[in-house]
Scaffold this motif. Structure first.
Motif, PDB file in Angstrom:
ATOM      1  N   GLU A 150       0.734  -1.093   0.002  1.00  0.00           N
ATOM      2  CA  GLU A 150      -0.004  -0.033   0.146  1.00  0.00           C
ATOM      3  C   GLU A 150       0.924   1.208  -0.024  1.00  0.00           C
ATOM      4  N   TYR A 151       1.922   1.166   0.924  1.00  0.00           N
ATOM      5  CA  TYR A 151       2.692   2.358   1.154  1.00  0.00           C
ATOM      6  C   TYR A 151       3.432   2.519  -0.545  1.00  0.00           C
ATOM      7  N   GLN A 152       3.999   1.584  -0.988  1.00  0.00           N
ATOM      8  CA  GLN A 152       4.574   1.425  -2.216  1.00  0.00           C
ATOM      9  C   GLN A 152       3.792   2.236  -3.281  1.00  0.00           C
ATOM     10  N   ASP A 153       2.442   1.622  -3.463  1.00  0.00           N
ATOM     11  CA  ASP A 153       1.542   2.448  -4.252  1.00  0.00           C
ATOM     12  C   ASP A 153       1.536   3.885  -4.328  1.00  0.00           C
ATOM     13  N   LEU A 154       1.633   4.259  -3.056  1.00  0.00           N
ATOM     14  CA  LEU A 154       1.748   5.797  -2.969  1.00  0.00           C
ATOM     15  C   LEU A 154       3.047   6.547  -2.979  1.00  0.00           C
ATOM     16  N   CYS A 155       4.144   5.851  -2.862  1.00  0.00           N
ATOM     17  CA  CYS A 155       5.544   6.360  -3.121  1.00  0.00           C
ATOM     18  C   CYS A 155       5.734   6.627  -4.572  1.00  0.00           C
ATOM     19  N   ASP A 156       5.019   5.367  -5.233  1.00  0.00           N
ATOM     20  CA  ASP A 156       5.411   5.468  -6.744  1.00  0.00           C
ATOM     21  C   ASP A 156       4.263   5.458  -7.556  1.00  0.00           C
ATOM     22  N   PHE A 157       3.281   6.601  -7.161  1.00  0.00           N
ATOM     23  CA  PHE A 157       2.046   6.782  -7.548  1.00  0.00           C
ATOM     24  C   PHE A 157       2.269   6.928  -9.273  1.00  0.00           C
ATOM     25  N   GLU A 158       1.457   6.075  -9.701  1.00  0.00           N
ATOM     26  CA  GLU A 158       1.402   5.559 -11.083  1.00  0.00           C
ATOM     27  C   GLU A 158       0.318   5.868 -11.882  1.00  0.00           C
ATOM     28  N   GLY A 159       0.297   6.830 -12.962  1.00  0.00           N
ATOM     29  CA  GLY A 159      -0.752   7.012 -13.800  1.00  0.00           C
ATOM     30  C   GLY A 159      -1.508   5.920 -14.432  1.00  0.00           C
ATOM     31  N   ALA A 187      -6.030  -4.720 -23.081  1.00  0.00           N
ATOM     32  CA  ALA A 187      -4.982  -4.104 -23.804  1.00  0.00           C
ATOM     33  C   ALA A 187      -4.615  -2.681 -23.252  1.00  0.00           C
ATOM     34  N   PHE A 188      -5.276  -1.943 -22.192  1.00  0.00           N
ATOM     35  CA  PHE A 188      -4.845  -0.900 -21.738  1.00  0.00           C
ATOM     36  C   PHE A 188      -3.878  -1.065 -20.746  1.00  0.00           C
ATOM     37  N   THR A 189      -3.883  -2.390 -19.990  1.00  0.00           N
ATOM     38  CA  THR A 189      -3.010  -2.557 -18.845  1.00  0.00           C
ATOM     39  C   THR A 189      -1.638  -3.005 -19.519  1.00  0.00           C
ATOM     40  N   LYS A 190      -0.617  -2.162 -19.668  1.00  0.00           N
ATOM     41  CA  LYS A 190       0.705  -2.180 -19.994  1.00  0.00           C
ATOM     42  C   LYS A 190       1.477  -2.893 -19.054  1.00  0.00           C
ATOM     43  N   TYR A 191       1.313  -2.589 -17.848  1.00  0.00           N
ATOM     44  CA  TYR A 191       2.071  -3.260 -16.893  1.00  0.00           C
ATOM     45  C   TYR A 191       1.294  -4.204 -15.923  1.00  0.00           C
ATOM     46  N   PRO A 192       0.924  -5.428 -16.224  1.00  0.00           N
ATOM     47  CA  PRO A 192      -0.067  -6.301 -15.330  1.00  0.00           C
ATOM     48  C   PRO A 192       0.606  -6.792 -14.370  1.00  0.00           C
ATOM     49  N   LYS A 193       1.230  -5.827 -13.437  1.00  0.00           N
ATOM     50  CA  LYS A 193       1.764  -6.401 -12.167  1.00  0.00           C
ATOM     51  C   LYS A 193       1.547  -5.427 -10.752  1.00  0.00           C
ATOM     52  N   GLU A 194       1.634  -5.693  -9.559  1.00  0.00           N
ATOM     53  CA  GLU A 194       1.339  -4.884  -8.533  1.00  0.00           C
ATOM     54  C   GLU A 194       2.640  -4.007  -8.279  1.00  0.00           C
ATOM     55  N   SER A 195       2.717  -3.110  -7.519  1.00  0.00           N
ATOM     56  CA  SER A 195       3.887  -2.161  -7.401  1.00  0.00           C
ATOM     57  C   SER A 195       4.975  -2.900  -6.712  1.00  0.00           C
ATOM     58  N   LEU A 196       4.845  -3.973  -5.894  1.00  0.00           N
ATOM     59  CA  LEU A 196       5.978  -4.651  -5.525  1.00  0.00           C
ATOM     60  C   LEU A 196       5.668  -6.305  -5.715  1.00  0.00           C
ATOM     61  N   PRO A 197       6.693  -6.822  -5.955  1.00  0.00           N
ATOM     62  CA  PRO A 197       8.268  -6.389  -5.694  1.00  0.00           C
ATOM     63  C   PRO A 197       8.629  -5.496  -6.938  1.00  0.00           C
ATOM     64  N   LYS A 198       9.579  -4.900  -6.821  1.00  0.00           N
ATOM     65  CA  LYS A 198      10.285  -4.213  -7.937  1.00  0.00           C
ATOM     66  C   LYS A 198      11.102  -5.074  -8.564  1.00  0.00           C
ATOM     67  N   LYS A 199      10.958  -5.402  -9.797  1.00  0.00           N
ATOM     68  CA  LYS A 199      11.701  -6.379 -10.375  1.00  0.00           C
ATOM     69  C   LYS A 199      13.078  -5.856 -11.203  1.00  0.00           C
ATOM     70  N   PRO A 200      14.008  -6.209 -10.763  1.00  0.00           N
ATOM     71  CA  PRO A 200      15.161  -5.851 -11.514  1.00  0.00           C
ATOM     72  C   PRO A 200      15.651  -6.574 -12.895  1.00  0.00           C
ATOM     73  N   ASP A 206       7.709  -5.228 -16.711  1.00  0.00           N
ATOM     74  CA  ASP A 206       8.343  -4.901 -15.332  1.00  0.00           C
ATOM     75  C   ASP A 206       8.535  -3.478 -15.067  1.00  0.00           C
ATOM     76  N   LYS A 207       8.505  -2.442 -16.071  1.00  0.00           N
ATOM     77  CA  LYS A 207       8.894  -1.089 -15.912  1.00  0.00           C
ATOM     78  C   LYS A 207       8.225  -0.366 -14.917  1.00  0.00           C
ATOM     79  N   LYS A 208       6.864  -0.691 -14.767  1.00  0.00           N
ATOM     80  CA  LYS A 208       6.010  -0.017 -14.070  1.00  0.00           C
ATOM     81  C   LYS A 208       5.044  -0.972 -13.485  1.00  0.00           C
ATOM     82  N   TYR A 209       3.963  -0.364 -12.789  1.00  0.00           N
ATOM     83  CA  TYR A 209       2.930  -1.299 -12.221  1.00  0.00           C
ATOM     84  C   TYR A 209       1.636  -0.679 -12.841  1.00  0.00           C
TER      85      TYR A 209
END
Length: 447
Positions: A150-159, A187-200, A206-209
């Protein structure tokens, strides 16, 4: 993944399956999606949101709305061209299920139309301003009250995640949000993942969430209906992209590469002769020299080169998609289509010039600073008011602020996370001008 599932016409709340063969040909489900987006208040708000230059008063500079319309047009062409090729390759989609070429165009066009709908005021600096408020500003106070994700959602607020929320969030009288088809939402969802984990990783998905924790259940339902492939660890929500998301991304890449560059020329931030040379390098193999030489004005030459460049990149994106279709369906294509372009060097040259002369220009930087200050102040005042109300500790000023917010925020949210996200959501829907006006009122600069 298989195309039969990926082209699902299902909408939120459906009890029965929607079949393509049963669709009204005068008003197809995917075309209804486009209409619902374009008539939504959230989409109309893009007319006063930054694309390149914040707060620009120049008529010919793009806003988020004009940019989105152009991306949608390019996306429609990409979808139709790919659809034609796919139906030739997989005729059962047409013969057994009734899908037509225009279905693919309609899906990509609708998803592309909405691709920036979740962006806050003042462009990408608005996203960063919201994130910094929680990461290192006054919002850091809430870290201990939230889960890590939840905190990561806000810290990396994503359009992108905010856009998914806008499109599918249920509220009173509007269950399922705009109730778009699952194919369009996929088709809208270019980044089909949640904010964590941040994947290296270098994988483009994996660029965003792509969704907040508040819409986790909705996204999982979407992924299961579409048959998206699971990626990552078992406890993490991460999927392969819907294949048509690659076309939405390509449409956006094509438009911002070429048209932001054009805005830079029109604003005088890039020298005309210099810019024309860069565009000529991109279309050298397709240009009709005799036609080009007849054009008298720089504007006419620029318009001709822009159209030729877009057409060239559309055709190449189609070829790249079909060449890699199997890998895309298997979730094994890690790049954007334009990263595989034979014109990659020319595209990078154009983007480099745009970064140096437009995105980092004094005019843009100065106005982004103003936007940053405005969003930070709005977040500070609004979060304090809603949290104090939640604790029954409201001051008189808090109650006045809540009078402004009561029609925009549901104050009956159960958790701190939901309240904070509701504030961010409220601010993200503001136009640039509305954010400025609200800021002035809070600071007694305008009464």
């Amino acid at each position: 993944m298989n195309w039969e599932q990926l082209l699902s016409l299902k909408r939120f709340g459906d009890k029965n399956k929607r079949l393509r063969k049963e669709q009204d040909e005068t008003r197809l489900g995917f075309e209804v999606d486009y209409d619902r987006i374009i008539f939504s208040s959230e989409f109309r708000g893009l007319q006063d949101k930054t694309q390149v230059v914040p707060l620009s008063k120049t008529d010919f500079v793009h806003t988020r709305l004009t940019h989105s319309l152009e991306v949608s047009v390019v996306g429609r062409s990409l979808g139709r061209k790919v659809g034609q090729r796919l139906l030739e390759k997989h005729p059962h989609l047409r013969d057994a299920h009734g899908y037509q070429i225009n279905d693919f165009g309609a899906i990509v066009a609708a998803a592309a139309l909405a691709h920036d709908i979740g962006n806050p005021p003042f462009g990408h600096s608005g996203e960063k301003a919201i994130g910094q408020f929680f990461k290192s500003g006054d919002g850091r106070y809430f870290e201990d009250q939230l889960s890590e994700k939840e905190y990561q959602d806000l810290c990396d607020f994503e359009g992108n995640a905010n856009g998914f929320k806008m499109l599918c969030e249920s509220r009173a009288g509007r269950p399922g949000g705009l109730r778009l088809s699952y194919a369009v939402l996929g088709a809208f969802t270019k980044y089909p993942k949640e904010s964590l984990p941040k994947k290296p990783t270098n994988h483009v998905a994996d660029k965003k969430y792509g969704f907040f924790q508040s819409e986790k259940a909705e996204f999982q339902d979407l992924a299961e209906e579409l048959g998206l492939l699971k990626r990552g660890h078992q406890d993490d929500i991460s999927y392969a992209r819907h294949p048509l998301a690659y076309l939405v991304e390509a449409a956006d890449d094509i438009c911002y590469t070429i048209i932001d560059f054009e805005d830079g020329i029109n604003l005088g931030l890039i020298q005309e002769e210099f810019a024309l040379e860069y565009l000529l390098n991109l279309v050298r193999h397709t240009i009709q020299t005799s036609t080009y030489n007849q054009l008298q004005s720089t504007q006419d030459r620029l318009t001709y080169l822009r159209a030729l460049a877009i057409n060239t990149l559309i055709n190449e994106a189609v070829e790249l998609f079909m060449e890699h279709e199997e890998a895309i369906l298997n979730g094994e294509f890690p790049k954007s289509l334009m990263d595989c372009s034979q014109y990659e060097a020319q595209i990078k040259d154009i983007i480099k010039v745009s970064i140096e002369n437009i995105y980092q220009s004094r005019e843009v930087v100065n106005k982004e600073l103003v936007g940053y200050k405005i969003i930070n102040e709005l977040l500070k005042v609004f979060t304090e008011a809603v949290i104090n109300d939640h604790k029954n500790q409201s001051s008189h000023f808090d109650r006045l602020v809540l009078k402004v917010l009561e029609k925009q925020i549901n104050l009956n949210q159960e958790t701190t996370y939901e309240l904070l996200l509701a504030v961010c959501f409220c601010i993200s829907k503001m136009s640039d001008s509305n954010a400025i006006l609200t800021f002035k009122k809070l600071n007694a600069a305008e009464i």
